[in-house]
Design a protein around this motif. Sequence first.
Motif, short mmCIF file in Angstrom:
data_model
loop_
_atom_site.label_atom_id
_atom_site.label_comp_id
_atom_site.label_asym_id
_atom_site.label_seq_id
_atom_site.Cartn_x
_atom_site.Cartn_y
_atom_site.Cartn_z
N ALA A 14 0.84 -1.20 0.00
CA ALA A 14 0.00 0.00 0.00
C ALA A 14 0.88 1.25 0.00
N THR A 15 0.53 2.19 -0.87
CA THR A 15 1.24 3.47 -0.91
C THR A 15 0.53 4.47 0.02
N GLU A 16 1.16 5.59 0.23
CA GLU A 16 0.55 6.63 1.05
C GLU A 16 -0.76 7.10 0.42
N ALA A 17 -0.78 7.19 -0.92
CA ALA A 17 -2.00 7.61 -1.62
C ALA A 17 -3.12 6.59 -1.42
N ASP A 18 -2.78 5.30 -1.44
CA ASP A 18 -3.77 4.25 -1.21
C ASP A 18 -4.38 4.39 0.19
N GLU A 19 -3.53 4.61 1.16
CA GLU A 19 -3.99 4.72 2.55
C GLU A 19 -4.85 5.96 2.75
N GLN A 20 -4.52 7.03 2.06
CA GLN A 20 -5.31 8.26 2.18
C GLN A 20 -6.69 8.12 1.55
N ARG A 21 -6.77 7.33 0.48
CA ARG A 21 -8.04 7.14 -0.23
C ARG A 21 -8.94 6.14 0.49
N LEU A 22 -8.36 5.28 1.29
CA LEU A 22 -9.09 4.17 1.89
C LEU A 22 -10.28 4.57 2.77
N PRO A 23 -10.16 5.54 3.67
CA PRO A 23 -11.32 5.87 4.52
C PRO A 23 -12.57 6.22 3.73
N GLU A 24 -12.41 6.97 2.64
CA GLU A 24 -13.57 7.33 1.83
C GLU A 24 -14.17 6.10 1.16
N LEU A 25 -13.32 5.23 0.64
CA LEU A 25 -13.80 4.01 0.01
C LEU A 25 -14.50 3.10 1.02
N ALA A 26 -13.88 2.95 2.19
CA ALA A 26 -14.45 2.08 3.22
C ALA A 26 -15.80 2.61 3.69
N ALA A 27 -15.92 3.92 3.82
CA ALA A 27 -17.19 4.53 4.23
C ALA A 27 -18.27 4.29 3.17
N ALA A 28 -17.87 4.40 1.90
CA ALA A 28 -18.82 4.16 0.81
C ALA A 28 -19.27 2.70 0.81
N LEU A 29 -18.34 1.78 1.06
CA LEU A 29 -18.70 0.36 1.12
C LEU A 29 -19.67 0.10 2.27
N GLU A 30 -19.40 0.70 3.42
CA GLU A 30 -20.31 0.54 4.55
C GLU A 30 -21.71 1.03 4.19
N GLY A 31 -21.78 2.18 3.51
CA GLY A 31 -23.08 2.71 3.12
C GLY A 31 -23.80 1.81 2.15
N TRP A 188 -6.07 -4.36 -1.31
CA TRP A 188 -4.95 -4.78 -0.46
C TRP A 188 -4.67 -3.79 0.65
N ALA A 189 -4.91 -2.51 0.40
CA ALA A 189 -4.74 -1.51 1.45
C ALA A 189 -5.73 -1.78 2.59
N TYR A 190 -6.97 -2.10 2.25
CA TYR A 190 -7.97 -2.42 3.28
C TYR A 190 -7.56 -3.68 4.04
N ALA A 191 -7.17 -4.71 3.31
CA ALA A 191 -6.81 -5.98 3.95
C ALA A 191 -5.67 -5.80 4.94
N GLU A 192 -4.69 -4.98 4.57
CA GLU A 192 -3.56 -4.74 5.46
C GLU A 192 -3.98 -3.91 6.67
N THR A 193 -4.73 -2.86 6.42
CA THR A 193 -5.15 -1.96 7.50
C THR A 193 -6.02 -2.66 8.53
N HIS A 194 -6.89 -3.55 8.08
CA HIS A 194 -7.85 -4.22 8.98
C HIS A 194 -7.42 -5.63 9.35
N ASP A 195 -6.22 -6.03 8.95
CA ASP A 195 -5.69 -7.35 9.29
C ASP A 195 -6.68 -8.45 8.93
#
Length: 243
Positions: A14-31, A188-195
């Motif tokens: 995961a790059t820094e850009a991937d990690e920065q984009r992840l919260p928005e994507l994860a929130a959209a998935l939750e919605g 992969w950024a999500y998988a790493e962040t959330h183990d």
Amino acid sequence: MSSFRPKFWQIPAATEADEQRLPELAAALEGRLKEIAERFPQAVFASSLAVEDMVITDTICRLKLPLRIITLNTGKLNPETAALIAETAARYGIALEVFTPDEAAAVAFEAEFGAAAMYESVELRRRCCHIRKIEPLNRALAGAPAWLTGQRRSQSDTRSELVFEEQDAGRGIAKFNPIFDWEEADIWAYAETHDVPLNALYHQGYPSIGCEPCTRPVKEGENIRAGRWWWESKDSKECGLHK
């Protein structure tokens, strides 16, 4: 004698850009998942245990959504994939519903055409897929108000037109692809962040994992689905689950 060894696909870091984009994507998935659960309680999420599906499973379980999670044990899975079924159930404390092929149909197919029939023609390979995947999925979806998949547009040419919600005309129910617009790096950024629990084959060069006879590692730079039904043309590389 040449000592050259090909480099195989590796899990992307995961790059820094991937990690920065992840919260928005994860929130959209939750919605999206909340919307599905509200509109169709007890909708069925058909998990292949791929990293995409583990991301969705992690989100469903974290939010405690009223969605059923099922998977298919085709009888031809790699040991690593089969092991992930139990690991997933234990990790999330869920009753993961496992559907298997009709044993008589599977035995009859191999008796008539042989265990390696899938390599002989697309028709025979698809008949094998029907017995081991499609028929069990049909049973899993019987009576379901809707179902979900982990498909993404960028996985292959055959999935490039995916949308969030579509109609499964054959079954007469709604079908959802909640991460249709995610890129591989996002997953992969999500998988790493959330183990997230993962198939051990990902560490052996397998970016896309199906049944053992029909899956192989992928060389670095190849399409991530190049190891699925590698002996066929790219236009036939679907099992029929999403036709």
